[in-house]
Design an enzyme around this catalytic site. Sequence first.
Site, PDB file in Angstrom:
ATOM      1  N   SER A 126      -7.377  -2.547  19.013  1.00 39.33           N
ATOM      2  CA  SER A 126      -8.451  -3.252  18.307  1.00 39.33           C
ATOM      3  C   SER A 126      -7.916  -4.602  17.865  1.00 39.33           C
ATOM      4  O   SER A 126      -6.701  -4.763  17.678  1.00 39.33           O
ATOM      5  CB  SER A 126      -8.851  -2.423  17.082  1.00 39.33           C
ATOM      6  OG  SER A 126      -9.608  -3.190  16.184  1.00 39.33           O
ATOM      7  N   TYR A 139      -7.447   2.666   9.158  1.00 35.47           N
ATOM      8  CA  TYR A 139      -7.700   2.469  10.598  1.00 35.47           C
ATOM      9  C   TYR A 139      -6.873   1.293  11.093  1.00 35.47           C
ATOM     10  O   TYR A 139      -6.210   1.370  12.134  1.00 35.47           O
ATOM     11  CB  TYR A 139      -9.187   2.206  10.806  1.00 35.47           C
ATOM     12  CG  TYR A 139      -9.576   1.818  12.213  1.00 35.47           C
ATOM     13  CD1 TYR A 139      -9.771   2.790  13.195  1.00 35.47           C
ATOM     14  CD2 TYR A 139      -9.789   0.478  12.569  1.00 35.47           C
ATOM     15  CE1 TYR A 139     -10.143   2.439  14.491  1.00 35.47           C
ATOM     16  CE2 TYR A 139     -10.161   0.121  13.848  1.00 35.47           C
ATOM     17  CZ  TYR A 139     -10.332   1.105  14.817  1.00 35.47           C
ATOM     18  OH  TYR A 139     -10.701   0.747  16.091  1.00 35.47           O
TER      19      TYR A 139
HETATM   20  N1  NAP Z   1     -16.565   0.338  18.577  1.00 37.14           N
HETATM   21  C1  NAP Z   1     -15.779  -0.671  18.248  1.00 37.14           C
HETATM   22  O1  NAP Z   1     -16.248  -1.703  17.729  1.00 37.14           O
HETATM   23  C2  NAP Z   1     -14.301  -0.621  18.507  1.00 37.14           C
HETATM   24  C3  NAP Z   1     -13.555  -1.766  18.222  1.00 37.14           C
HETATM   25  C4  NAP Z   1     -12.177  -1.752  18.425  1.00 37.14           C
HETATM   26  C5  NAP Z   1     -11.583  -0.624  18.936  1.00 37.14           C
HETATM   27  N2  NAP Z   1     -12.332   0.475  19.224  1.00 37.14           N
HETATM   28  C6  NAP Z   1     -11.619   1.658  19.732  1.00 37.14           C
HETATM   29  O2  NAP Z   1     -12.208   2.143  20.927  1.00 37.14           O
HETATM   30  C7  NAP Z   1     -12.035   3.546  21.011  1.00 37.14           C
HETATM   31  C8  NAP Z   1     -13.399   4.196  21.236  1.00 37.14           C
HETATM   32  O3  NAP Z   1     -14.228   3.898  20.125  1.00 37.14           O
HETATM   33  P1  NAP Z   1     -15.794   4.058  20.136  1.00 37.14           P
HETATM   34  O4  NAP Z   1     -16.355   2.828  19.547  1.00 37.14           O
HETATM   35  O5  NAP Z   1     -16.267   4.540  21.438  1.00 37.14           O
HETATM   36  O6  NAP Z   1     -15.936   5.211  19.026  1.00 37.14           O
HETATM   37  P2  NAP Z   1     -16.962   6.398  18.843  1.00 37.14           P
HETATM   38  O7  NAP Z   1     -18.270   6.076  19.466  1.00 37.14           O
HETATM   39  O8  NAP Z   1     -16.909   6.745  17.405  1.00 37.14           O
HETATM   40  O9  NAP Z   1     -16.282   7.568  19.708  1.00 37.14           O
HETATM   41  C9  NAP Z   1     -15.031   8.057  19.342  1.00 37.14           C
HETATM   42  C10 NAP Z   1     -14.593   9.051  20.376  1.00 37.14           C
HETATM   43  O10 NAP Z   1     -13.311   9.542  20.019  1.00 37.14           O
HETATM   44  C11 NAP Z   1     -13.377  10.950  20.007  1.00 37.14           C
HETATM   45  N3  NAP Z   1     -12.418  11.548  19.085  1.00 37.14           N
HETATM   46  C12 NAP Z   1     -12.271  11.365  17.759  1.00 37.14           C
HETATM   47  N4  NAP Z   1     -11.266  12.118  17.284  1.00 37.14           N
HETATM   48  C13 NAP Z   1     -10.767  12.797  18.348  1.00 37.14           C
HETATM   49  C14 NAP Z   1      -9.736  13.743  18.507  1.00 37.14           C
HETATM   50  N5  NAP Z   1      -8.992  14.193  17.478  1.00 37.14           N
HETATM   51  N6  NAP Z   1      -9.477  14.221  19.747  1.00 37.14           N
HETATM   52  C15 NAP Z   1     -10.214  13.820  20.805  1.00 37.14           C
HETATM   53  N7  NAP Z   1     -11.247  12.953  20.712  1.00 37.14           N
HETATM   54  C16 NAP Z   1     -11.502  12.448  19.491  1.00 37.14           C
HETATM   55  C17 NAP Z   1     -14.798  11.274  19.621  1.00 37.14           C
HETATM   56  O11 NAP Z   1     -15.115  12.604  19.955  1.00 37.14           O
HETATM   57  P3  NAP Z   1     -16.245  13.447  19.134  1.00 37.14           P
HETATM   58  O12 NAP Z   1     -17.568  13.047  19.731  1.00 37.14           O
HETATM   59  O13 NAP Z   1     -15.870  14.860  19.387  1.00 37.14           O
HETATM   60  O14 NAP Z   1     -16.136  13.058  17.697  1.00 37.14           O
HETATM   61  C18 NAP Z   1     -15.532  10.249  20.458  1.00 37.14           C
HETATM   62  O15 NAP Z   1     -15.642  10.667  21.786  1.00 37.14           O
HETATM   63  C19 NAP Z   1     -11.361   3.970  19.716  1.00 37.14           C
HETATM   64  O16 NAP Z   1      -9.972   4.084  19.911  1.00 37.14           O
HETATM   65  C20 NAP Z   1     -11.657   2.816  18.781  1.00 37.14           C
HETATM   66  O17 NAP Z   1     -10.713   2.705  17.754  1.00 37.14           O
HETATM   67  C21 NAP Z   1     -13.674   0.511  19.016  1.00 37.14           C
END
Ligand code: NAP
Length: 239
Positions: A126, A139
Amino acid sequence: MNIENKTVLITGANRGIGQALVNEALRRGAKRVYAGTRGAPTITDERVTPLTLDVTSAEQIQGAVDKVDTLDVLINNAGIALYDDLSNSGAIEQSLAVNLFGSFNLTRAFLPLLRRSKGAIINNLSLLALAPLPVIPSYSISKAAAFNMTQSQRALLAREGVTVHGVFLGPIDTDMNRGFDIPKASPESAAAGIFDGLANGEEDIFPDPASQSIAEGWRTGVAKAFERQYAGFLPPSAA
Ligand SMILES: NC(=O)c1ccc[n+]([C@@H]2O[C@H](COP(=O)([O-])OP(=O)(O)OC[C@H]3O[C@@H](n4cnc5c(N)ncnc54)[C@H](OP(=O)(O)O)[C@@H]3O)[C@@H](O)[C@H]2O)c1
């Protein structure tokens, strides 16, 4: 590396960026996509193999290893973001368990297969790895730690032919940042940007407009120069 005809494992594959990565990998002709999810898988395709995979569970990580015989690309995407104020260590511990140790343990478990394929590891980080957003400080700490880990993995695995890529995601329109009323890129465009970065051999990937705005500054900056300089201290035998 081009994803066509490759095998890829994506964690957190049931929604958000992970789900978009599965779809994009299929669109680009991946041979097999292992979709790691905690609950029921959301994408069914003959090229998708679902894996029950909570990245904090040693048992489920081993179960996943047992089901995968070859792997070219591991994408550590699963992540959590908690609102907190650093008033206690609980949120830091939870964030590190998933965002740092989850990636670390999964990478260790799949390293033999990645060494064999001379594969790639992609760690979804991120922009907050570079500077914290103080409404989600735990985070931010976990992403900074995962970024630092990514840099060492990159240096340590380079001579084994395994490449390690860090993705500096900006705001993406997923459940994770529903509460933030700011411009966000689509998960589909971010997924495409990640695979484009891999195809272009970029070790630091900036897949969306917010992250792209700092890409040049990062690549020519002092922190990147230090990363390269310090990697040179690694004795050949350590690799
Ligand atoms: N969205 C943003 O703006 C953003 C920005 C920077 C970085 N990121 C990074 O991108 C990645 C994906 O984020 P996203 O935005 O797609 O988030 P999201 O929509 O909240 O999805 C998070 C995913 O991670 C899974 N997860 C959480 N804890 C877990 C665990 N213990 N074991 C296995 N799976 C787990 C969730 O599964 P469940 O459905 O079972 O909860 C879900 O599939 C993350 O690493 C996040 O930090 C996102």
